[in-house]
Design a protein around this motif. Sequence first.
Motif, mmCIF file in Angstrom:
data_model
loop_
_atom_site.group_PDB
_atom_site.id
_atom_site.type_symbol
_atom_site.label_atom_id
_atom_site.label_comp_id
_atom_site.label_asym_id
_atom_site.label_seq_id
_atom_site.Cartn_x
_atom_site.Cartn_y
_atom_site.Cartn_z
ATOM 1 N N MET A 5 -99.190 15.154 11.699
ATOM 2 C CA MET A 5 -98.994 14.207 10.598
ATOM 3 C C MET A 5 -98.658 12.826 11.135
ATOM 4 O O MET A 5 -99.211 11.810 10.669
ATOM 5 N N ASP A 6 -97.793 12.763 12.108
ATOM 6 C CA ASP A 6 -97.423 11.484 12.704
ATOM 7 C C ASP A 6 -98.653 10.787 13.278
ATOM 8 O O ASP A 6 -98.847 9.576 13.077
ATOM 9 N N VAL A 38 -101.043 9.453 10.344
ATOM 10 C CA VAL A 38 -100.545 8.280 9.612
ATOM 11 C C VAL A 38 -100.507 7.052 10.512
ATOM 12 O O VAL A 38 -100.863 5.939 10.086
ATOM 13 N N THR A 68 -104.647 6.997 5.098
ATOM 14 C CA THR A 68 -103.757 6.681 3.975
ATOM 15 C C THR A 68 -103.921 7.623 2.784
ATOM 16 O O THR A 68 -103.224 7.459 1.782
ATOM 17 N N ILE A 117 -103.420 11.518 2.172
ATOM 18 C CA ILE A 117 -102.860 12.666 2.884
ATOM 19 C C ILE A 117 -102.791 13.870 1.958
ATOM 20 O O ILE A 117 -102.051 13.863 0.969
ATOM 21 N N ALA A 127 -94.525 11.634 7.513
ATOM 22 C CA ALA A 127 -95.546 10.647 7.148
ATOM 23 C C ALA A 127 -94.915 9.323 6.731
ATOM 24 O O ALA A 127 -95.392 8.243 7.108
ATOM 25 N N GLU A 128 -93.837 9.392 5.965
ATOM 26 C CA GLU A 128 -93.188 8.168 5.494
ATOM 27 C C GLU A 128 -92.599 7.372 6.650
ATOM 28 O O GLU A 128 -92.705 6.141 6.702
ATOM 29 N N ALA A 155 -95.505 5.815 8.529
ATOM 30 C CA ALA A 155 -96.132 4.748 7.766
ATOM 31 C C ALA A 155 -95.314 3.465 7.828
ATOM 32 O O ALA A 155 -95.871 2.357 7.906
ATOM 33 N N PRO A 208 -99.049 5.811 2.424
ATOM 34 C CA PRO A 208 -100.039 6.822 2.018
ATOM 35 C C PRO A 208 -99.888 7.237 0.567
ATOM 36 O O PRO A 208 -98.806 7.153 -0.024
ATOM 37 N N TYR A 222 -100.543 10.741 -1.714
ATOM 38 C CA TYR A 222 -100.487 12.154 -1.397
ATOM 39 C C TYR A 222 -101.275 12.994 -2.396
ATOM 40 O O TYR A 222 -101.310 12.692 -3.594
#
Length: 424
Positions: free
Chosen positions: A116-117, A120, A125, A127, A158-159, A162, A170, A172
């Motif tokens: 995930m890292d 992103v 963008t 996900i 992810a946050e 980002a 992103p 979702y």
Amino acid sequence: MSATSTLADLPARYAAGERRGISSICSAHPLVIEAAFLESLSVEKDVLIEATCNQVNQEGGYTGMTPAEFRRFVEEIAVRVGFNTRRLILGGDHLGPNPWKHLPAEDAMQRSEAMMDAFVRAGFTKIHLDTSMGCAGEPVALSDAETAARAARLALVAERAAAESGYDLPVYIIGTEVPIPGGAMEALDHLELTTPAAALETVEVHRKAFGALGLEDAFARAIGAVVQPGVEFGNENVVVYDRAAARDLSGVLRQMPQFVFEAHSTDYQPVSALRALVEDGFAILKVGPGLTFALREALYGLDQIAAFLDGGPETIRPGMEALLLAEPKNWEKYYHGAAADLRLQRHFSYSDRIRYYWPHPQATALVDALFKRLEGRILPETLISQYLGALYPAVAAGKVEAAARALVLEAIRSVIRSYNDATG
């Protein structure tokens, strides 16, 4: 306005009565991606291209590409054909433990977090959070609560990524669909649609799980839920959308105006069905195997044309058959029957598992040799009518050049065109 806002605005526009959507191109084949850009240039639409967790991940996936490498690969094609990359949206599909579900859950989730890292930070963008599968020692399918808790855990990663990436925050997609991604393995005559109650429960359980981690702002960017609207394809048949059967599911969107639905496995649906899906709130239409099915049709037709023109043998189908038999891992678990049935499915199944073989060096050599064999030749319209009949009207009307590469791209573009027509 960024391309990502095209996605973010879908629910509000649907709630306001606007019946538009977007198609999601789920393929890593360079000709498919080129065709998507070319077709979108003609209608000035944003392009959404997605990679699955199995195709692309921090370990390379089956394409051998990390998310950053996939982005470069796609953008290089865009630049070559003159497509503005600001109109490109990249999505990560089924992001979760699936590639590592043979491992204990914590090991699989740690690898999912690393994936995930990477996605992103590479500027993906859109996900899709999919943590529904059990890992080693767990049930095949997890409870809604555990699925949502793991999805929220990945959203937290992810946050953070980002915030440091410089890309748009992103949006979702939550939930998953049955049967498996990429099409069912058996012939289908009936599908169990997602119930309205299940759709509402999916949203609510994810809302709570995100809230438990302080991710309310992230959940506000959840714009889609994956459901089963009654569309699917197996090896031999396609289940076409029945909007009457999906009326209750579609109607539940009035109770969840933050969302539209995402429909997977929409390949091979007629344009009328695709249009009905969008009108009924299934605003994100995913297509993948149907695009490479069109690619394969065009290559096989060109091979027959080349064989007729120079009196030599066909090379693509026999060469691919040899490759498929030598390396059966990508099809043998999915195709069933007698020898003749297997031979048919290897080449002509709707599930199109031959698509996994086009990047193989033997396959690329075959395709390169075919293009070289036909290089510089304007192909007779009558042979195009015989072996590539669906493309003949456009060629005869002077809309498509009667040349090998142009014909392959047009075959793929014609599929994408039906999605652009349906999504508005």
